[in-house]
Scaffold this motif. Structure first.
Motif, PDB file in Angstrom:
ATOM      1  N   THR A 214       0.822  -1.204   0.000  1.00 28.86           N
ATOM      2  CA  THR A 214       0.000   0.000   0.000  1.00 28.86           C
ATOM      3  C   THR A 214       0.857   1.255   0.000  1.00 28.86           C
ATOM      4  OG1 THR A 214      -1.739  -1.173   1.213  1.00 28.86           O
ATOM      5  CG2 THR A 214      -1.832   1.222   1.240  1.00 28.86           C
ATOM      6  N   PHE A 215       2.010   1.185   0.675  1.00 32.74           N
ATOM      7  CA  PHE A 215       2.859   2.367   0.772  1.00 32.74           C
ATOM      8  C   PHE A 215       3.785   2.520  -0.434  1.00 32.74           C
ATOM      9  CE2 PHE A 215       6.793   4.435   2.401  1.00 32.74           C
ATOM     10  CZ  PHE A 215       6.249   5.695   2.615  1.00 32.74           C
ATOM     11  N   TYR A 216       4.442   1.419  -0.857  1.00 32.15           N
ATOM     12  CA  TYR A 216       5.498   1.538  -1.864  1.00 32.15           C
ATOM     13  C   TYR A 216       5.355   0.537  -3.004  1.00 32.15           C
ATOM     14  CZ  TYR A 216       9.546   4.586  -2.143  1.00 32.15           C
ATOM     15  OH  TYR A 216      10.400   5.617  -2.455  1.00 32.15           O
ATOM     16  N   GLY A 217       4.164   0.059  -3.262  1.00 26.08           N
ATOM     17  CA  GLY A 217       3.953  -0.799  -4.421  1.00 26.08           C
ATOM     18  C   GLY A 217       4.621  -2.158  -4.289  1.00 26.08           C
TER      19      GLY A 217
ATOM     20  N   THR B 173      -0.191   5.666  -3.420  1.00 30.86           N
ATOM     21  CA  THR B 173       0.816   4.606  -3.390  1.00 30.86           C
ATOM     22  C   THR B 173       1.992   4.985  -4.275  1.00 30.86           C
ATOM     23  OG1 THR B 173      -0.871   2.909  -3.013  1.00 30.86           O
ATOM     24  CG2 THR B 173       1.254   2.170  -3.860  1.00 30.86           C
ATOM     25  N   PHE B 174       3.195   4.845  -3.741  1.00 38.26           N
ATOM     26  CA  PHE B 174       4.403   5.135  -4.513  1.00 38.26           C
ATOM     27  C   PHE B 174       4.694   3.962  -5.446  1.00 38.26           C
ATOM     28  CE2 PHE B 174       4.864   8.044  -1.011  1.00 38.26           C
ATOM     29  CZ  PHE B 174       5.500   9.146  -1.564  1.00 38.26           C
ATOM     30  N   THR B 175       4.668   4.236  -6.733  1.00 42.22           N
ATOM     31  CA  THR B 175       4.980   3.222  -7.732  1.00 42.22           C
ATOM     32  C   THR B 175       5.934   3.821  -8.757  1.00 42.22           C
ATOM     33  OG1 THR B 175       3.063   3.839  -9.074  1.00 42.22           O
ATOM     34  CG2 THR B 175       2.748   2.051  -7.488  1.00 42.22           C
ATOM     35  N   VAL B 176       6.598   2.946  -9.502  1.00 41.31           N
ATOM     36  CA  VAL B 176       7.464   3.414 -10.591  1.00 41.31           C
ATOM     37  C   VAL B 176       6.558   3.975 -11.690  1.00 41.31           C
ATOM     38  CG1 VAL B 176       9.144   2.757 -12.332  1.00 41.31           C
ATOM     39  CG2 VAL B 176       9.279   1.770 -10.039  1.00 41.31           C
ATOM     40  N   SER B 177       6.677   5.252 -11.960  1.00 43.50           N
ATOM     41  CA  SER B 177       5.770   5.914 -12.901  1.00 43.50           C
ATOM     42  C   SER B 177       6.531   6.878 -13.800  1.00 43.50           C
ATOM     43  CB  SER B 177       4.671   6.681 -12.148  1.00 43.50           C
ATOM     44  OG  SER B 177       3.942   5.824 -11.296  1.00 43.50           O
ATOM     45  N   TYR B 178       5.966   7.072 -14.968  1.00 43.31           N
ATOM     46  CA  TYR B 178       6.517   7.991 -15.975  1.00 43.31           C
ATOM     47  C   TYR B 178       5.718   9.280 -15.947  1.00 43.31           C
ATOM     48  CZ  TYR B 178       7.041   9.852 -20.755  1.00 43.31           C
ATOM     49  OH  TYR B 178       7.233  10.665 -21.853  1.00 43.31           O
ATOM     50  N   ASP B 179       6.418  10.411 -15.898  1.00 49.03           N
ATOM     51  CA  ASP B 179       5.775  11.720 -15.867  1.00 49.03           C
ATOM     52  C   ASP B 179       5.458  12.133 -17.302  1.00 49.03           C
ATOM     53  OD1 ASP B 179       4.848  14.241 -15.434  1.00 49.03           O
ATOM     54  OD2 ASP B 179       6.567  14.924 -14.243  1.00 49.03           O
ATOM     55  N   ALA B 180       4.248  11.782 -17.749  1.00 46.66           N
ATOM     56  CA  ALA B 180       3.872  12.063 -19.134  1.00 46.66           C
ATOM     57  C   ALA B 180       3.759  13.559 -19.405  1.00 46.66           C
ATOM     58  CB  ALA B 180       2.552  11.373 -19.458  1.00 46.66           C
ATOM     59  N   THR B 181       3.366  14.337 -18.400  1.00 49.69           N
ATOM     60  CA  THR B 181       3.245  15.789 -18.588  1.00 49.69           C
ATOM     61  C   THR B 181       4.582  16.406 -18.959  1.00 49.69           C
ATOM     62  OG1 THR B 181       1.447  15.829 -16.976  1.00 49.69           O
ATOM     63  CG2 THR B 181       2.506  17.924 -17.499  1.00 49.69           C
TER      64      THR B 181
ATOM     65  N   HIS C 182      -0.918  12.046   0.299  1.00 47.06           N
ATOM     66  CA  HIS C 182      -1.245  11.825   1.710  1.00 47.06           C
ATOM     67  C   HIS C 182      -0.554  10.544   2.178  1.00 47.06           C
ATOM     68  CE1 HIS C 182      -4.589  14.238   0.036  1.00 47.06           C
ATOM     69  NE2 HIS C 182      -4.574  14.845   1.213  1.00 47.06           N
ATOM     70  N   ILE C 183       0.448  10.722   3.018  1.00 45.01           N
ATOM     71  CA  ILE C 183       1.178   9.559   3.536  1.00 45.01           C
ATOM     72  C   ILE C 183       0.339   8.832   4.575  1.00 45.01           C
ATOM     73  CG2 ILE C 183       3.267   8.769   4.692  1.00 45.01           C
ATOM     74  CD1 ILE C 183       3.752   9.825   1.899  1.00 45.01           C
ATOM     75  N   PHE C 184      -0.145   9.544   5.574  1.00 48.62           N
ATOM     76  CA  PHE C 184      -0.919   8.937   6.651  1.00 48.62           C
ATOM     77  C   PHE C 184      -2.399   8.971   6.260  1.00 48.62           C
ATOM     78  CE2 PHE C 184       2.877  10.792   8.569  1.00 48.62           C
ATOM     79  CZ  PHE C 184       3.425   9.674   9.165  1.00 48.62           C
ATOM     80  N   ARG C 185      -2.858   7.876   5.687  1.00 46.54           N
ATOM     81  CA  ARG C 185      -4.236   7.752   5.265  1.00 46.54           C
ATOM     82  C   ARG C 185      -4.860   6.544   5.958  1.00 46.54           C
ATOM     83  NH1 ARG C 185      -0.442   6.588   1.490  1.00 46.54           N
ATOM     84  NH2 ARG C 185      -0.586   4.653   0.274  1.00 46.54           N
TER      85      ARG C 185
END
Length: 474
Positions: A111-114, A243-251, A336-339
């Protein structure tokens, strides 16, 4: 009303498109993924974590504790030794708590880091990366391996392929011996296996796990992650927009396209920071393009991050085009880290850890059961007394020899027939028949509750009591 509604006839015939059985290769074979080596922070972290836990896995079964194997999960004897702790089938609760802790720890981390577990610590990933390391050292870089596979068979190609598979099988055999060594004495296993004196089941287990390791890490690889691993299927249920996941910044990255390093006006041409080098695809162990968005095949290993950061350095752009980030952050919103969901997982994890610690602390180093004589409820002695027979089953759950004393309460005047003190070796069990005799005129009821208490003589504070019944003719 004279207007009519036009009715359109719709054909109801269904045409079935059957496969052409005469057509060869109706099911195309899987495209092989040639993973390119990459250097970077995440790969260094993954490599050292893999080396550490692999070394720990290889070392633990060889450790000795009081002259015995420190960790031995002996399924045949139903005895599980972990240093000073010996667990029996009666201690299943402890094992259950361990599984619950592992499950909630996985839920919390996901949930936190994928899927960082998959990318950094999963045995399938660790063994696959080791096998790919052998492949790279023997057959060369990604381009060299692709070129080698396209060549016709020759002495050079055969020797490289043979050496690669030999290293794979050797490493798979080594790790299989260590794994089976957790369940049977490893020193005897290794000696007997290589001298062809190992038992049938031990030999079968070693060969089976060798075959599985060789097949999974050498041939199947990403298929295990994309088609067979259940975690890849239900992981999305734990993901949210924070959730922190490996993502591409399309913008920032779009529109992608090649350009010269000296081209400083690329944004005026409608280009983003992505130069479309495809290195993020070449280094991915599952062969996906992270620029297509979040995909269940991604194992969050961070290889594409390191490849992209290296490219951004070379062209003079800021790093972080691909990074561990959240969906909210990519949309310009606050993360939001603490959810509630994450806090809930953490709270449950703390509770089950405390329950595990309490269960382990309350565990007694002995087990005590009472079985009555099935032949008769009671019998009369020659003196006119009433006698009941019991079988006391005492298990010494410690690793050292212990002496025990058994006493009974509940009867005012009782005779004990049989030994009251016994000595049991570590990890052993005894079944001791004893009898109790009482004057029937001293008994107020035909059934009287009696309590047997076992005390460890070396540690009098350790006691276990069991209640049973004393029958008489009154």
């Amino acid at each position: 009303m004279t207007d009519k509604i036009d009715v359109k006839n719709i054909p109801v015939d269904v045409q079935l498109h059957k496969p052409d059985l005469k057509q060869p290769n109706r099911y195309p074979s899987r495209d092989r993924i040639y993973v390119r080596a990459v250097k970077g922070l995440h790969q260094v972290l993954r490599r050292y974590m893999g080396f550490f836990f692999m070394g720990l896995f290889m070392l633990l079964p060889w450790l000795r504790y009081h002259g015995e194997q420190a960790i031995l999960l002996n399924i045949a004897e139903q005895k599980f030794t972990i240093f000073a702790l010996t667990l029996w089938p009666q201690d299943f609760t402890i094992l259950a708590w361990l599984f619950i802790i592992a499950a909630y720890a996985l839920f919390f981390v996901t949930t936190f880091y994928g899927r960082v577990w998959c990318g950094y610590l999963c045995p399938q990933s660790v063994w696959t990366f080791i096998f790919m390391w052998f492949e790279e050292k023997i057959q060369g870089s990604r381009n060299q391996r692709m070129k080698l596979d396209q060549q016709a068979w020759s002495v050079t190609k055969f020797s490289k392929k043979f050496l690669t598979h030999l290293c794979w099988v050797t490493f798979a055999l080594l790790t299989s011996l260590v794994f089976v060594g957790y369940f049977t004495p490893i020193d005897q296993l290794v000696l007997n296996f290589f001298t062809l004196q190992a038992g049938f089941w031990a030999t079968l287990a070693v060969l089976f796990f060798t075959f599985c390791t060789y097949g999974n890490a050498g041939w199947m690889r990403e298929i295990m992650c994309t088609h067979m691993c259940p975690y890849a299927r239900f992981q999305s249920a734990m993901f949210d927009k924070d959730t922190f996941t490996v993502s591409y910044d399309a913008t920032r990255g779009e529109n992608r396209g090649p350009r010269s390093r000296k081209d400083k006006d690329y944004k005026e041409k409608g280009l983003g920071d992505c130069i479309d080098c495809n290195l993020c695809v070449h280094v991915c162990p599952t062969g996906i393009d992270i620029r297509n968005g979040l995909q269940y095949e991604c194992i969050n290993c961070g290889a594409c991050i390191d490849a992209c950061d290296d490219t951004m350095d070379k062209v003079g752009y800021p790093k972080g085009l691909i990074s561990y980030t959240t969906e909210n952050r990519l949309l310009g919103k606050k993360t939001h880290i603490f959810r509630p969901k994450l806090v809930g997982y953490f709270a449950v994890l703390v509770v089950v850890c405390l329950a595990f610690a309490y269960t382990l602390h309350q565990r007694q180093p002995l087990e005590f059961d009472i079985l009555r004589d099935r032949g008769a409820l009671f019998r009369d002695t020659s003196e006119g007394w009433v006698e009941n027979t019991y079988i006391l089953r005492i298990i010494n759950k410690s690793q050292h020899e212990r002496s025990y004393r058994v006493e009974v309460t509940g009867l005012d005047d009782v005779r004990w027939i049989g030994p009251q003190e016994v000595t049991i070796a570590g990890g052993e069990t005894i079944s001791q028949p004893v009898s109790l005799a009482a004057d029937p005129w001293e008994l107020a009821e035909p059934i009287t509750d009696v309590t047997f208490t076992v005390t460890v003589l070396e540690q009098p504070e350790i006691q276990i009591s069991q209640t049973n019944r004393f029958f008489s003719r009154r």
